[in-house]
Scaffold this active site. Structure first.
Site, PDB file in Angstrom:
ATOM      1  N   CYS A 195     -16.923  -2.477  -2.524  1.00 56.58           N
ATOM      2  CA  CYS A 195     -15.804  -3.336  -2.436  1.00 56.58           C
ATOM      3  C   CYS A 195     -16.423  -5.000  -2.172  1.00 56.58           C
ATOM      4  O   CYS A 195     -15.210  -5.811  -2.758  1.00 56.58           O
ATOM      5  CB  CYS A 195     -14.180  -2.514  -2.079  1.00 56.58           C
ATOM      6  SG  CYS A 195     -15.193  -1.895   0.356  1.00 56.58           S
ATOM      7  N   HIS A 246     -11.787  -2.337   4.023  1.00 58.42           N
ATOM      8  CA  HIS A 246     -11.736  -2.632   2.544  1.00 58.42           C
ATOM      9  C   HIS A 246     -10.852  -4.143   2.028  1.00 58.42           C
ATOM     10  O   HIS A 246     -10.856  -4.675   2.441  1.00 58.42           O
ATOM     11  CB  HIS A 246     -10.795  -1.467   1.813  1.00 58.42           C
ATOM     12  CG  HIS A 246     -11.040  -0.910   0.415  1.00 58.42           C
ATOM     13  ND1 HIS A 246     -11.926  -1.124  -0.667  1.00 58.42           N
ATOM     14  CD2 HIS A 246     -10.038  -1.453  -0.234  1.00 58.42           C
ATOM     15  CE1 HIS A 246     -11.741  -1.129  -1.719  1.00 58.42           C
ATOM     16  NE2 HIS A 246     -10.314  -1.225  -1.524  1.00 58.42           N
TER      17      HIS A 246
END
Length: 482
Positions: free
Chosen positions: A112, A430
């Site tokens: 990510c 994330h």
């Protein structure tokens, strides 16, 4: 890494690479890219039956050059022969235009950080234009092979994102990125580790700056410098000895330092432009403390700002995160961070910009020229000073980097992309990219899932809790024509 061929229906795909260090679902993403068959529908025959997502390649006995058989139905958009054309019936390239945003990127295993970086930089049309002109075979002698390959992979990935509505698996880009920068290939218990998005952003920009500077690769050899380069001039002073000198440097981002005194981006930028350093003093014959005060002496088309949220925590032996809330504006004015020389150049264009915007509000043009009274324009005021797309109010540029002969900088910037982090450590959590589209709408690129967002959602990414918080902001210059 082994190479196989894959038979699907009447087609045979040759030289398909399998990265045996990755789980089979990554291989399935590659096949999805080739065939359009979603991973969950793929039935791949291997030794012992069907290929499972949690299988170990070492136990499957897949050999170099082996032919694998795959079954499964692809997602195909079929246009009706007659009647009205609905959005879901459009050809894929037309659907991209109709949707108003490009495709998402599959997460290939803690990637990510890479996906969010790519989506933010992909939003820069001038960068895409420069990459299109980059020659596939015309590598300059001063650019190493891996830098050349990474530049080509970036160009191809940007092109694929522009043409697809289905999520894209960035396999080639990821493999070349790891080859160029091995730190992004670190493993923990056989799984690729999460990495720092800012490091990925910095390394990618550095590579592109080297490649696009090479002879014949671009119409403007200083493309990346014009797009992202910030010129700083610094006064270095030693109070103890009275020594003073001046330094110049070029950087690709400004830092926003975060402390208990910093509540707003502008305050953090001011803190970062002042620093203390210890070095040898010729007059004292020993080390002494010097104060370094920097000012901006040259502005880029796109201003990148990093919030310095991570620091090394010895107790836990990892990068810890500063969760403090730091507000940032939709419109940023950096006039008071600039050198006196640059301010003089900005004064007249700023006055023209204000007069032009004043006319829209029915106000008379001012006869005076002055700097910004406020450091930043409040978020609620930003809408009135730029059009919906965030372009300059009285001038827009075509693809390609505007030269100094075409436009004047004003020192005013509009927010066009935010890279956020959710979690407590840079090497975990994330990362997500939030990008402003040409329509003025914002899209949250959460890996392979693009989500439409409102402008007020973007202003809530300033931190203070465990929600997504801004780590990198990218602003686009508001310019006026000469």
């Amino acid at each position: 890494m082994i190479t196989v061929s894959v038979k699907w229906q009447k087609e045979l795909f040759k030289d398909v690479e399998i990265d045996t260090s990755q789980p089979p679902d990554v291989f399935k993403c590659q096949l999805y890219d080739l065939t359009g068959v979603p991973p969950e529908r793929q039935k791949i025959m291997v030794k012992g039956g069907l290929l499972k997502d949690d299988a170990e390649w070492s136990t499957l006995g897949v050999k170099e050059g082996q032919k694998l058989m795959m079954m499964g139905t692809a997602d195909i958009i079929k246009a009706p022969e007659k009647g009205p054309v609905f959005m879901e019936d459009l050809p894929e390239e037309e659907l991209v235009v109709a949707m108003g945003h490009s495709a998402g990127l599959f997460n290939l295993g803690n990637t990510c950080y890479m996906n969010s970086t790519v989506q933010c930089l992909h939003s820069v049309p001038e960068l895409k234009s420069a990459l299109i002109k980059y020659s596939h075979s015309g590598r300059s002698n001063d650019v190493d092979q891996t830098s050349h390959m990474l530049t080509i992979a970036t160009r191809d990935l940007f092109n694929e994102l522009d043409k697809s509505v289905k999520p894209v698996a960035p396999m080639q880009f990821w493999m070349v990125l790891r080859k160029k920068y091995p730190q992004f290939g670190q493993l923990h218990n056989g799984v690729f580790m999460q990495q720092d998005a800012e490091e990925c952003w910095t390394q990618l920009l550095y590579t592109l700056s080297q490649s696009l500077r090479s002879t014949g690769s671009s119409e403007n050899p200083e493309t990346m410098k014009a797009l992202f380069g910030i010129e700083l001039i610094s006064r270095v002073h030693c109070q103890e000895s009275g020594e003073e000198s001046s330094e110049t440097e070029s950087v690709y981002s400004l830092k926003c330092h975060i402390s208990h005194e910093v509540n707003h981006l502008h305050e953090g930028l001011k803190h970062a432009l002042k620093s203390e350093l210890e070095k040898a003093s010729p007059s004292l014959g020993r080390s002494a403390v010097y104060l370094k005060e920097s000012r901006i002496n040259g502005l880029p088309r796109y201003l990148t700002i990093q919030f310095v949220r991570f620091f090394w925590k010895r107790e836990s032996n990892q990068k810890a995160k500063i969760l403090r809330k730091v507000d940032y504006p939709l419109e940023l004015d950096v006039y008071d961070l600039c050198s006196d020389d640059l301010r003089k150049k900005l004064d007249a264009p700023r006055q023209i910009l204000r007069d032009e915007e004043g006319k829209k509000l029915g106000l008379k043009a001012s006869e005076k020229s002055s700097g910004s009274k406020d450091n930043d324009v409040k978020m609620s005021d930003a809408e009135g000073s730029s059009n919906r797309s965030g372009e300059p109010s009285i001038a827009t540029s075509e693809e390609g980097v505007p030269s100094e002969n075409e436009t004047h900088m004003t020192g005013i910037y509009d927010l066009v992309a935010v890279l956020t982090h959710k979690g407590r450590s840079a090497d975990s959590g994330h990362y997500v990219g939030w990008v402003k589209q040409e329509s003025g709408k914002w899209i949250e690129f959460d890996d392979d899932n693009p989500i439409a967002r409102r402008e007020e959602d973007i202003t809530k990414l300033s931190g203070g809790g465990d929600w997504h918080m801004a780590y990198i902001c990218m602003y686009k210059a508001r310019v006026i024509p000469k």
